[in-house]
Structures are given as structure tokens and as C-alpha cells.
Enzyme design. Structure first.
Site, PDB file in Angstrom:
ATOM      1  N   SER A 159       0.821  -1.161   0.102  1.00 56.95           N
ATOM      2  CA  SER A 159      -0.042   0.053   0.202  1.00 56.95           C
ATOM      3  C   SER A 159       0.759   1.338  -0.048  1.00 56.95           C
ATOM      4  O   SER A 159       0.157   2.393  -0.135  1.00 56.95           O
ATOM      5  CB  SER A 159      -0.896  -0.027   1.117  1.00 56.95           C
ATOM      6  OG  SER A 159      -1.708  -0.961   1.051  1.00 56.95           O
ATOM      7  N   GLY A 188       3.088 -11.842   2.563  1.00 57.86           N
ATOM      8  CA  GLY A 188       4.288 -12.024   2.975  1.00 57.86           C
ATOM      9  C   GLY A 188       5.251 -10.980   2.981  1.00 57.86           C
ATOM     10  O   GLY A 188       6.486 -11.399   3.266  1.00 57.86           O
ATOM     11  N   GLY A 199       4.003   9.321   6.009  1.00 58.79           N
ATOM     12  CA  GLY A 199       4.502   8.167   5.377  1.00 58.79           C
ATOM     13  C   GLY A 199       3.361   7.045   5.256  1.00 58.79           C
ATOM     14  O   GLY A 199       2.262   7.496   5.117  1.00 58.79           O
ATOM     15  N   HIS A 200       3.685   5.677   4.954  1.00 59.01           N
ATOM     16  CA  HIS A 200       2.760   4.802   4.573  1.00 59.01           C
ATOM     17  C   HIS A 200       3.235   3.451   4.777  1.00 59.01           C
ATOM     18  O   HIS A 200       4.590   3.276   4.792  1.00 59.01           O
ATOM     19  CB  HIS A 200       2.175   4.784   3.279  1.00 59.01           C
ATOM     20  CG  HIS A 200       0.685   4.538   3.058  1.00 59.01           C
ATOM     21  ND1 HIS A 200       0.304   3.260   3.016  1.00 59.01           N
ATOM     22  CD2 HIS A 200      -0.272   5.302   2.814  1.00 59.01           C
ATOM     23  CE1 HIS A 200      -1.094   3.323   3.068  1.00 59.01           C
ATOM     24  NE2 HIS A 200      -1.413   4.602   2.924  1.00 59.01           N
ATOM     25  N   GLY A 231       2.955  -0.686   3.800  1.00 59.02           N
ATOM     26  CA  GLY A 231       2.372  -1.794   2.580  1.00 59.02           C
ATOM     27  C   GLY A 231       2.586  -3.334   3.218  1.00 59.02           C
ATOM     28  O   GLY A 231       3.642  -3.667   3.921  1.00 59.02           O
TER      29      GLY A 231
END
Length: 444
Positions: free
Chosen positions: A54, A300, A293-294, A296
Site C-alpha cells: 500500500s 508475506g 509516510g505509509h 505496505g
């Protein structure tokens, strides 16, 4: 410092392979550890590519803000004005959901519909058609935040339509190539040209299969791969007010401000100094200084991307299994402390009792497309059984039962950590909904 930090922290959290890039001013530092794939034993290197999940949403948001900069859309335009075939099950929402609401995850419809609509260039168009009969409305548009992957797929379709290409071709033309991002892949056939990481799942870190998610979710984060250095390039462009290192303007200063200033407050307590979002990134405050920020997650594989503007610091960290969430937190904390002197607030942990009585109204069954929560009141806490649904069930995620105790108001925290973090749930509207990143509605 970076190499020792990665080696030691990966061993502590049983992470098969990891990589990091730290951009500090004009300096770039990189390190890698472990293996990309435990079946093949291929070593991780700083230029290896990992699925960024993401974090892709920030790239998609930037493409949408470019449309705004060019006068092609307005943030408060209904999506259907520019994408007439957009629809969800609820007719009123279909007419009124706006571009801004999709960017902020407040469209109100089911967001975790990971339907595979094929690998062709029509994958997003076919996904749009699927939403009209399957995306149920959970809340009214614009009323509650609930993380929505499907909304970003719609934004990707919007970008493709107005630019006259595919989401991938537009991303490459308007961001990847101008940034000079040389270690990025948008398809599996591109990823094999690099040292590509495999995800690892559950106890024993077995290699995840399938390797990649569906193209229908690409703008939300299903397919993009990158080396950490190229995520640093994105952060540096934002730090430069929308300009590349070569001076080319990719975003207006106003667009960068919209992405990196508060637009929305999330439900529940602020975690790790967060609790707010811009148009794309999540926003943080560490010792009174701003960061954004982000994160993700794919099958896995895990990524964390953070920018600290006052210190011209950009951090990108990848991991491909193990207790990766705890690993990412530990590495970020050390890097931020080393290069800025700031302290990232710790995640909430269970407070010592005694606890306030738990309202019986919270007991019941709640559901969203990825999970069902069966919540029971037990003494001064909750017993929550989580049953994976949909795509999570396909990943072979186990059914779990955890005890939660009161943390703050209607928020409860798990007494035992999961992958290095204590999970949290917040009850909304007197138990009509429960929020754990997504809003799950009470069902009979």
C-alpha cells in the site's frame, strides 16, 4: 550502523530477508541482510526489489493530484462525473462519492474486494463493473474513515481514463521515469529482471504462493515492486516541493501540501504519533515535529516508508516474512533516533488493572470482507475470536482468539502481542461498529 542494525533485528524477529535505504539530505545509505527466498537461498542486496504493497497508494495519490494540478478534475467532484461507470451497490453513494473521499478512505463502501479480473489492460474496467454489484455501503460517504483498497483501484481507473493509458503506463511516464527510479517493476515479467523478493508466511517462513496479487488491485498496492532507494526518491521529490533532483516539477507546492498536511483524524487513539491523514500519506508527530509516510503489506512482504521534513530524512524499509511488523518498528525507531534525535512513540501496550467495567453492548458479531469478529464480554475484558474471510482466508490465515482489555475510552488492546504489536479495536457509535483499521459492522 545500518548493517549491524538490520542483521541483529532481522535475527531477533526471524525475518528471512530485509533491506533499507536512508536518504539524509544529499546522502544515501543502504544495507541488506538475509535471503530473498528461503527455497533458493538468493541473498538480499540493497538493489533487490520487494513488493511495496500500500505504499503504492502514495504514488496513486500523486497521480490524482497531478490531474488536479492540470485542471482535469476537482477534489470534491463526484467520481462519476469523470468515470460514469463507477458504481457501488448503494445508488446514492454511487452518485455522490467524491475524489477526495476516495483519497481519504471515507467513501463508506466495502474496501477489501480482491476480485481477480484478469491480467489484461481492461482489468480495472472489469473491476469497476464488479463493484456495482458487490461493494456494499457500510457507512454514508464522508462520515467514517475505513481503509479502502477498492477506492484506490477506482482512483487508478480514473487516472488511466483521463490520461488515455493504463494505470501502469501513466505511473511509469509521469512518476517513475522522471524520478529516475531504475529499480521498480509493475508486472511479474518486469520483476524477474531484478533480484526479486518472495514473501514468506506463518511459522517456519514457508515461501508464499501465489507470489503476486491481482492486477485489479494494482493502484492500491497489489503488484508494484521497488528497491528501497527508489522509495527514497519519491520522498525527496515531496521534500523538494514537488520537484525532481533534476529540477522537473511533478507536483505543485499546493498538491504536496494537500498530501502532507492534516485532512482527516482517524478513529481511536493516535498510534506511534499518528492518527491523521493527508491526501495519501498518514501523518505523524514525533517530539512535536511533523513526519509522514505509509505502510505496505502483500502476501508475506512488508514495507515501511517515512519522511521527516525538518531533518530532510527519508526512510524505506522492506522485509519478507517473520514477525515483520515488530521488525519494521524496531528498525525505524533506531534510524529516526540516530539521524534526527527524535523518539518515535511506542505502540500501546495493555495497562495494568484494575479495568473499568466493559459495556455489554459491545458483545456481538461484527464483519467486513476480510474478517469476522465474535466479541464476548469476559469479566473486565473482551474475548475476541477473529475468523479470516475472503482473501485473508485464501492466505490460510488462522482463526485466533485473543483477550482485550480497556485502553482508552471505547478502545481495547490485546493482552498478547501479534508479530511484535498489540492489536487494538475501537467501538464506534455505541457498538454499532468496531474499528481495527477497517470499520466492521455489527451483524445479527
Amino acid at each position: 550502523m545500518l548493517q549491524g542494525l538490520l542483521d541483529q533485528t532481522a535475527a531477533r524477529y526471524d525475518v528471512p530477508g530485509a533491506a533499507i535505504a536512508v536518504g539524509h539530505g544529499d546522502e544515501l545509505l543502504e544495507a541488506a541482510t538475509g535471503v530473498l527466498n528461503r527455497d533458493t537461498g538468493v541473498a538480499a542486496t540493497p538493489d533487490s526489489v520487494y513488493q511495496i504493497g500500500s505504499v503504492t497508494k502514495v504514488w496513486t495519490a500523486a497521480l490524482v493530484l497531478q490531474l488536479v494540478d492540470d485542471g482535469l478534475i476537482g477534489l470534491d467532484d463526484p467520481v462519476r462525473r469523470h468515470l460514469p461507470e463507477f458504481a457501488v451497490v448503494d445508488a446514492h453513494a454511487s452518485e455522490t462519492v467524491t475524489v477526495r473521499q476516495l483519497l481519504l478512505h471515507t467513501g463508506g463502501f466495502d474496501g477489501d474486494l480482491f476480485t481477480d479480473t484478469g491480467r489484461g489492460d481492461d482489468a480495472l474496467d472489469r473491476f469497476l463493473a464488479h463493484l456495482g454489484g458487490h461493494a456494499q455501503q457500510v457507512t454514508a460517504p464522508g462520515t467514517l474513515y475505513s481503509y479502502c483498497n477498492a477506492g484506490y483501484s477506482v482512483l487508478g481507473a480514473l487516472v488511466a481514463r483521463l490520461r488515455g493509458g493504463t494505470w501502469e503506463s501513466v505511473l511509469r511516464e509521469r512518476l517513475i521515469e522522471p524520478l529516475g527510479a531504475r529499480h521498480m517493476a509493475l508486472f511479474a515479467e518486469e520483476a524477474v529482471l531484478f533480484r526479486a523478493s518472495a514473501g514468506h508466511m506463518h511459522a517456519g517462513n514457508t515461501v508464499a504462493r501465489p507470489w503476486q496479487m491481482a492486477r485489479s488491485q494494482a493502484p492500491a498496492g497489489a503488484t508494484t515492486c521497488a528497491a528501497p532507494r527508489d522509495l527514497v526518491r519519491l520522498g525527496q521529490m515531496l521534500l523538494a516541493g514537488g520537484r525532481t533532483q533534476a529540477g522537473e516539477r511533478l507536483l505543485s507546492a499546493e498538491a504536496v501540501a494537500a498530501m502532507t498536511s492534516p485532512q482527516l483524524t482517524l478513529p481511536g487513539p493516535a498510534v506511534r504519533g499518528g492518527g491523521r491523514r493527508g491526501l495519501g500519506p498518514e501523518l505523524f508527530a514525533w517530539d512535536g515535529e511533523a513526519a509522514y509516510g505509509h505502510d505496505g503489506l502483500t502476501i508475506g512482504q512488508f514495507t515501511m516508508w517515512r519522511v521527516v521534513p525538518a531533518h530532510r530524512l527519508v526512510v524505506a524499509i522492506h522485509a519478507n516474512g517473520g514477525a515483520a511488523p515488530g521488525f519494521l518498528d524496531a528498525v525505524l525507531d533506531a534510524v529516526v533516533q540516530r539521524w534526527t534525535g527524535l523518539t518515535v512513540p511506542p505502540r500501546p501496550t495493555p495497562p495494568a488493572g484494575p479495568y473499568a467495567p466493559v459495556p455489554s453492548a459491545y458483545a456481538g458479531r461484527y464483519e467486513y470482507p476480510m474478517a469476522r469478529y465474535d466479541v464476548g464480554v469476559s469479566g473486565d475484558g473482551l474475548e475476541v475470536t477473529t475468523t479470516p474471510l475472503g482473501f485473508a482466508a485464501e492466505w490460510d490465515e488462522p482463526v485466533t482468539t485473543h483477550r482485550y482489555v480497556p485502553l482508552d475510552g471505547a478502545t481495547f488492546v490485546g493482552t498478547e502481542p501479534v508479530d511484535g504489536r498489540h492489536p487494538m479495536l475501537t467501538f464506534l457509535q455505541d457498538g454499532r461498529y468496531v474499528y481495527g483499521g477497517r470499520v466492521a459492522r455489527r451483524i445479527p
